[in-house]
Design an enzyme around this catalytic site. Structure first.
Site, PDB file in Angstrom:
ATOM      1  N   HIS A 142       0.826  -1.206   0.000  1.00 51.57           N
ATOM      2  CA  HIS A 142       0.000   0.000   0.000  1.00 51.57           C
ATOM      3  C   HIS A 142       0.866   1.264   0.000  1.00 51.57           C
ATOM      4  O   HIS A 142       0.999   1.939   1.016  1.00 51.57           O
ATOM      5  CB  HIS A 142      -0.940  -0.016   1.212  1.00 51.57           C
ATOM      6  CG  HIS A 142      -2.117  -0.902   1.020  1.00 51.57           C
ATOM      7  ND1 HIS A 142      -2.789  -1.516   2.060  1.00 51.57           N
ATOM      8  CD2 HIS A 142      -2.781  -1.288  -0.108  1.00 51.57           C
ATOM      9  CE1 HIS A 142      -3.791  -2.234   1.576  1.00 51.57           C
ATOM     10  NE2 HIS A 142      -3.793  -2.119   0.269  1.00 51.57           N
TER      11      HIS A 142
ATOM     12  N   GLU B 280      -5.769  -7.934   3.643  1.00 52.49           N
ATOM     13  CA  GLU B 280      -5.195  -9.020   4.458  1.00 52.49           C
ATOM     14  C   GLU B 280      -6.296  -9.740   5.236  1.00 52.49           C
ATOM     15  O   GLU B 280      -6.285 -10.975   5.356  1.00 52.49           O
ATOM     16  CB  GLU B 280      -4.143  -8.475   5.436  1.00 52.49           C
ATOM     17  CG  GLU B 280      -3.508  -9.607   6.235  1.00 52.49           C
ATOM     18  CD  GLU B 280      -2.624  -9.125   7.373  1.00 52.49           C
ATOM     19  OE1 GLU B 280      -1.912  -8.123   7.220  1.00 52.49           O
ATOM     20  OE2 GLU B 280      -2.665  -9.781   8.439  1.00 52.49           O
TER      21      GLU B 280
END
Ligand code: SF4
Length: 315
Positions: free
Chosen positions: A47, A132
């Site tokens: 990210h 995740e």
């Protein structure tokens, strides 16, 4: 800060890239070198806007839906990991797959799959919608219940409480996770905790460094992208300690106003933020009046993860 000749920048240690991020980026770069562009990557590899744009420029194509990947392509799974369903769909579409899932996330996946076979249900502490969390919850077809806060714990409804295991997103706030874990244990005293804690070494070390840094400075700047969980947590840790803190994706986002009257500026970076951005932020803060840099002592990280088969260096 302007014209304050004593103004200094205090750097947290460790900061920036962790071993899982290093590995994920290297997987895409090696795949590009070995197979040529384009290489498809499911979700942002890590990210960070800078990292993603850099890889795009080198020939990576980031997609969310596997239906957007042409048959026969090379596909990389991001560091956050994927569900079993995504894995199976990618296999059935016949892609040439490299898995950049951080080995510390894979460790959680393996544990969840193993315990489910033993009849366990799960309470997962994490942030809804984070890839995740989707990947870890997607290791099983049911019986995994997400809690995001202490108040969620009272509402969660597992079908039994005899075989219940706790699982945690790797990039949470240590303190928040400890509070939520305590609430889970209070409600389900038999809950099984992970053998090794799920929150990873990099998250812990960067949060510990910010705890050391924050009381020594007037403001904390965290380099990280808005989507980065661990970067957001670093800003929160500083803020909870009473230090004004801001997260920036690049030096351009720094505002001169933040530094007015400040003589010590703390600086750190999330696990997905490259050092080049930290250096650009340092230059910008210097231009605003800082004259010296001090580095705090911190844990020296030596963790390194191996490349997947097929991308190891030729002897
Ligand atoms: S933050 Fe932790 S879990 Fe995530 S990639 Fe880095 S080492 Fe792996």
């Amino acid at each position: 800060m302007n014209n304050n000749l004593n103004a200094e920048i205090v750097l947290a240690e460790p900061r920036g890239f962790c071993a899982g991020v290093d590995r994920a980026i290297e997987i895409v770069e090696r795949a590009l070198n070995k197979f040529g562009a384009p290489i498809y990557v499911r979700h942002e590899i890590v990210h960070n806007t800078y990292v993603v744009n850099d890889l795009k420029a080198k020939g990576a194509i980031f997609i969310e839906e596997l239906s957007d990947v042409p048959p026969g392509s090379t596909l990389v799974f991001s560091a956050h990991g994927v569900s079993k369903a995504v894995q199976q769909e990618a296999l059935s579409r016949g892609f040439h797959i490299f898995d950049a899932t951080c080995p510390l996330v894979s460790k959680v996946h393996i544990e969840v799959a193993k315990l489910q076979k033993e009849g366990y249900e799960f309470i997962m502490i994490g942030h809804k919608g984070h890839p995740e969390v989707e990947g870890t919850m997607g290791q099983v077809t049911g019986g995994i219940h997400l809690v995001e806060s202490v108040s969620d714990v009272a509402r969660v409804q597992p079908s039994q409480s005899e075989k219940l295991a706790l699982v945690t997103q790797t990039t949470l706030s240590m303190d928040d996770a400890a509070d939520i874990t305590a609430a889970v244990i209070a409600r389900f005293p038999n809950v099984r905790s992970p053998k090794q804690k799920d929150i990873c070494y990099a998250t812990q070390n960067r949060q510990d460094a910010v705890k050391l840094l924050s009381p020594q400075v007037d403001i904390v700047i965290v380099v990280g992208s808005p989507t980065s969980s661990n970067s957001n947590r670093l800003r929160e840790v500083a803020q909870k300690l009473g230090t004004e803190s801001y997260m920036v994706d690049s030096a351009d986002e720094l505002q001169a106003l933040w530094f007015e009257g400040k003589s010590r500026v703390g600086l750190t970076a999330g696990a997905s933020a490259p050092e080049i951005l930290v250096q650009q932020v340092i230059e910008r803060i210097k231009a605003l009046g800082a004259v010296s840099i001090r580095k705090l002592d911190g844990v020296q990280e030596t963790v390194k993860f191996p490349m997947p088969k097929g991308l190891k260096m030729e002897p």
